[in-house]
Design a protein around this motif. Sequence first.
Motif, PDB file in Angstrom:
ATOM      1  N   GLY A  59     -10.337  11.193  -9.230  1.00 50.77           N
ATOM      2  CA  GLY A  59      -8.950  10.871  -8.937  1.00 50.77           C
ATOM      3  C   GLY A  59      -8.616  10.670  -7.472  1.00 50.77           C
ATOM      4  O   GLY A  59      -7.445  10.553  -7.113  1.00 50.77           O
ATOM      5  N   TRP A  60      -9.617  10.627  -6.600  1.00 44.52           N
ATOM      6  CA  TRP A  60      -9.351  10.431  -5.177  1.00 44.52           C
ATOM      7  C   TRP A  60      -9.046   8.964  -4.906  1.00 44.52           C
ATOM      8  O   TRP A  60      -9.645   8.074  -5.514  1.00 44.52           O
ATOM      9  N   ILE A  61      -8.086   8.718  -4.020  1.00 48.52           N
ATOM     10  CA  ILE A  61      -7.732   7.360  -3.601  1.00 48.52           C
ATOM     11  C   ILE A  61      -7.566   7.335  -2.081  1.00 48.52           C
ATOM     12  O   ILE A  61      -7.429   8.371  -1.446  1.00 48.52           O
ATOM     13  N   LEU A  62      -7.554   6.129  -1.543  1.00 48.77           N
ATOM     14  CA  LEU A  62      -7.259   5.916  -0.130  1.00 48.77           C
ATOM     15  C   LEU A  62      -5.930   5.163  -0.073  1.00 48.77           C
ATOM     16  O   LEU A  62      -5.879   3.958  -0.342  1.00 48.77           O
ATOM     17  N   PRO A  63      -4.816   5.850   0.224  1.00 51.02           N
ATOM     18  CA  PRO A  63      -3.495   5.235   0.200  1.00 51.02           C
ATOM     19  C   PRO A  63      -3.325   4.025   1.121  1.00 51.02           C
ATOM     20  O   PRO A  63      -2.446   3.205   0.886  1.00 51.02           O
ATOM     21  N   CYS A  64      -4.167   3.898   2.131  1.00 54.00           N
ATOM     22  CA  CYS A  64      -4.035   2.746   3.027  1.00 54.00           C
ATOM     23  C   CYS A  64      -4.408   1.443   2.331  1.00 54.00           C
ATOM     24  O   CYS A  64      -3.979   0.367   2.757  1.00 54.00           O
TER      25      CYS A  64
ATOM     26  N   SER B 144       0.853  -1.186   0.000  1.00 49.54           N
ATOM     27  CA  SER B 144       0.000   0.000   0.000  1.00 49.54           C
ATOM     28  C   SER B 144       0.895   1.243   0.000  1.00 49.54           C
ATOM     29  O   SER B 144       2.026   1.231   0.492  1.00 49.54           O
ATOM     30  N   ILE B 145       0.366   2.297  -0.554  1.00 54.20           N
ATOM     31  CA  ILE B 145       1.102   3.563  -0.602  1.00 54.20           C
ATOM     32  C   ILE B 145       1.376   4.059   0.812  1.00 54.20           C
ATOM     33  O   ILE B 145       2.468   4.566   1.091  1.00 54.20           O
ATOM     34  N   LEU B 146       0.431   3.884   1.705  1.00 57.18           N
ATOM     35  CA  LEU B 146       0.618   4.288   3.099  1.00 57.18           C
ATOM     36  C   LEU B 146       1.781   3.528   3.738  1.00 57.18           C
ATOM     37  O   LEU B 146       2.643   4.134   4.383  1.00 57.18           O
ATOM     38  N   GLN B 147       1.834   2.216   3.558  1.00 52.65           N
ATOM     39  CA  GLN B 147       2.932   1.418   4.119  1.00 52.65           C
ATOM     40  C   GLN B 147       4.276   1.865   3.558  1.00 52.65           C
ATOM     41  O   GLN B 147       5.248   2.007   4.296  1.00 52.65           O
ATOM     42  N   ALA B 148       4.329   2.087   2.258  1.00 54.05           N
ATOM     43  CA  ALA B 148       5.580   2.502   1.621  1.00 54.05           C
ATOM     44  C   ALA B 148       6.032   3.864   2.130  1.00 54.05           C
ATOM     45  O   ALA B 148       7.220   4.088   2.378  1.00 54.05           O
ATOM     46  N   ALA B 149       5.084   4.790   2.301  1.00 57.91           N
ATOM     47  CA  ALA B 149       5.425   6.110   2.825  1.00 57.91           C
ATOM     48  C   ALA B 149       6.003   5.986   4.228  1.00 57.91           C
ATOM     49  O   ALA B 149       7.031   6.591   4.550  1.00 57.91           O
ATOM     50  N   GLU B 150       5.365   5.187   5.073  1.00 59.06           N
ATOM     51  CA  GLU B 150       5.850   5.019   6.449  1.00 59.06           C
ATOM     52  C   GLU B 150       7.247   4.406   6.468  1.00 59.06           C
ATOM     53  O   GLU B 150       8.096   4.823   7.259  1.00 59.06           O
TER      54      GLU B 150
END
Length: 100
Positions: free
Chosen positions: A72-77, A22-28
């Motif tokens: 174009g909205w997404i939920l990065p989690c 997930s984008i959230l995991q990668a960001a963290e």
Amino acid sequence: MSRHPILLHPAALAFEADADASILQAAERAGIALPSSCRNGTCRSCICRVLHGTAVHLIEWPGLSLEEKREGWILPCVAAAQGALELEAPLARRIAWPED
């Protein structure tokens, strides 16, 4: 495994994400904080807008309306990058340098 560059605006924070993360995991992992709470696509705390590129949601129906998805909205989690990606994420901030 392929990795995709991600750039967060307006802070110009950049990191890479594995195609299956997930984008959230990668960001963290990169030491970048994005707002988050539930981490399962329902609370919408992490909502961001795709400026360039493509992301795919990892669950069938995240907490977004069809109209929001079209805009174009997404939920990065619960979303993963499908290539180079630029997101509008005004609350993104660096929290720490990633460990080697």
